[in-house]
Design a protein around this motif. Structure first.
Motif, PDB file in Angstrom:
ATOM      1  N   SER A  97      40.454  42.644  29.041  1.00 24.42           N
ATOM      2  CA  SER A  97      40.767  42.473  30.470  1.00 24.42           C
ATOM      3  C   SER A  97      42.266  42.403  30.739  1.00 24.42           C
ATOM      4  O   SER A  97      42.753  42.981  31.717  1.00 24.42           O
ATOM      5  N   ALA A  98      43.009  41.687  29.916  1.00 24.05           N
ATOM      6  CA  ALA A  98      44.455  41.567  30.127  1.00 24.05           C
ATOM      7  C   ALA A  98      45.129  42.935  30.084  1.00 24.05           C
ATOM      8  O   ALA A  98      46.041  43.211  30.863  1.00 24.05           O
ATOM      9  N   TRP A  99      44.665  43.800  29.180  1.00 26.08           N
ATOM     10  CA  TRP A  99      45.238  45.147  29.092  1.00 26.08           C
ATOM     11  C   TRP A  99      44.945  45.949  30.356  1.00 26.08           C
ATOM     12  O   TRP A  99      45.787  46.710  30.822  1.00 26.08           O
ATOM     13  N   PHE A 100      43.759  45.779  30.898  1.00 23.63           N
ATOM     14  CA  PHE A 100      43.417  46.512  32.111  1.00 23.63           C
ATOM     15  C   PHE A 100      44.177  45.986  33.330  1.00 23.63           C
ATOM     16  O   PHE A 100      44.536  46.755  34.214  1.00 23.63           O
ATOM     17  N   VAL A 101      44.457  44.689  33.352  1.00 23.11           N
ATOM     18  CA  VAL A 101      45.270  44.129  34.433  1.00 23.11           C
ATOM     19  C   VAL A 101      46.674  44.722  34.369  1.00 23.11           C
ATOM     20  O   VAL A 101      47.239  45.132  35.389  1.00 23.11           O
ATOM     21  N   VAL A 102      47.240  44.800  33.171  1.00 25.30           N
ATOM     22  CA  VAL A 102      48.568  45.409  33.007  1.00 25.30           C
ATOM     23  C   VAL A 102      48.507  46.886  33.400  1.00 25.30           C
ATOM     24  O   VAL A 102      49.391  47.390  34.101  1.00 25.30           O
ATOM     25  N   GLY A 103      47.480  47.582  32.953  1.00 21.38           N
ATOM     26  CA  GLY A 103      47.326  48.997  33.305  1.00 21.38           C
ATOM     27  C   GLY A 103      47.225  49.211  34.799  1.00 21.38           C
ATOM     28  O   GLY A 103      47.826  50.146  35.347  1.00 21.38           O
ATOM     29  N   LEU A 104      46.495  48.356  35.471  1.00 23.57           N
ATOM     30  CA  LEU A 104      46.357  48.451  36.925  1.00 23.57           C
ATOM     31  C   LEU A 104      47.698  48.202  37.606  1.00 23.57           C
ATOM     32  O   LEU A 104      48.099  48.939  38.511  1.00 23.57           O
ATOM     33  N   ARG A 105      48.414  47.181  37.134  1.00 26.00           N
ATOM     34  CA  ARG A 105      49.730  46.859  37.702  1.00 26.00           C
ATOM     35  C   ARG A 105      50.708  48.015  37.509  1.00 26.00           C
ATOM     36  O   ARG A 105      51.403  48.436  38.442  1.00 26.00           O
TER      37      ARG A 105
END
Length: 186
Positions: free
Chosen positions: A26-34
């Protein structure tokens, strides 16, 4: 990798409790989204600059073509040359600043709020609400994504906000000394 007890999502609001455990990725996807939204907004802002567009940005045509519930307000804005001059600078400048903020993960909540505000104005101007669920268009989706980025505290995950919050000021971490900064950082 198993989720630790600290890796939980929990919220209580209005008598309703939501709980869950995010996936380890999830943390990687949050960074990817940002980063994706940062690139999108940086590109949109740079694309409005004369050096890249070949001509000066002019929002008046877009505002005159507004079809939403605020069409009259947008039309009046377009008819005011002084206001259009301001809008023509503010829109690309804020898009560039929002994009850079999201890319470096600095002042992310402020950037996300700015992005959400712009997208709400674009949504109300375009008013592309055709179909049975027409209220959900790309402008609306971007608006929700910006709100999610702010809610996730996406700048604390591989971003500058994580470090800014810990800067020492008077022997305390910045965020402890000035707790209201939590609304801008994160």
């Amino acid at each position: 990798m198993a989720a630790s007890s600290a890796n939980r999502l929990e919220s209580r609001y209005g008598g309703v409790t939501l709980e869950g455990e995010p996936h380890a990725l999830s943390a990687w996807f949050v960074v990817g989204l940002r980063v994706t939204m940062g690139l999108a907004f940086l590109g949109a802002g740079l694309g409005k600059l004369t050096i890249f567009a070949g001509e000066a940005f002019d929002a008046s045509g877009y505002l005159m073509g507004a079809e939403g519930p605020l069409a009259g307000v947008f039309g009046a804005m377009a008819a005011n040359p002084a206001l259009i001059d301001i809008i023509n600078v503010v829109v690309p400048a804020t898009q560039i600043l929002i994009g850079v903020g999201l890319l470096v993960g600095g002042l992310v909540r402020l950037a996300a709020l700015g992005g959400a505000m712009q997208m709400s104005m674009f949504y109300l101007a375009s008013w592309d609400v055709a179909g049975p669920l027409g209220f959900v268009n790309s402008d609306f989706v971007y608006l929700v994504v910006f709100l999610a980025i702010g809610a996730f505290g996406a700048g604390r995950i591989l971003g500058a906000d994580r470090y800014i919050e810990q800067l020492e000021v008077g022997g305390q971490a910045l965020i402890e000394r000035y707790p209201k900064l939590r609304y801008l950082l994160g």
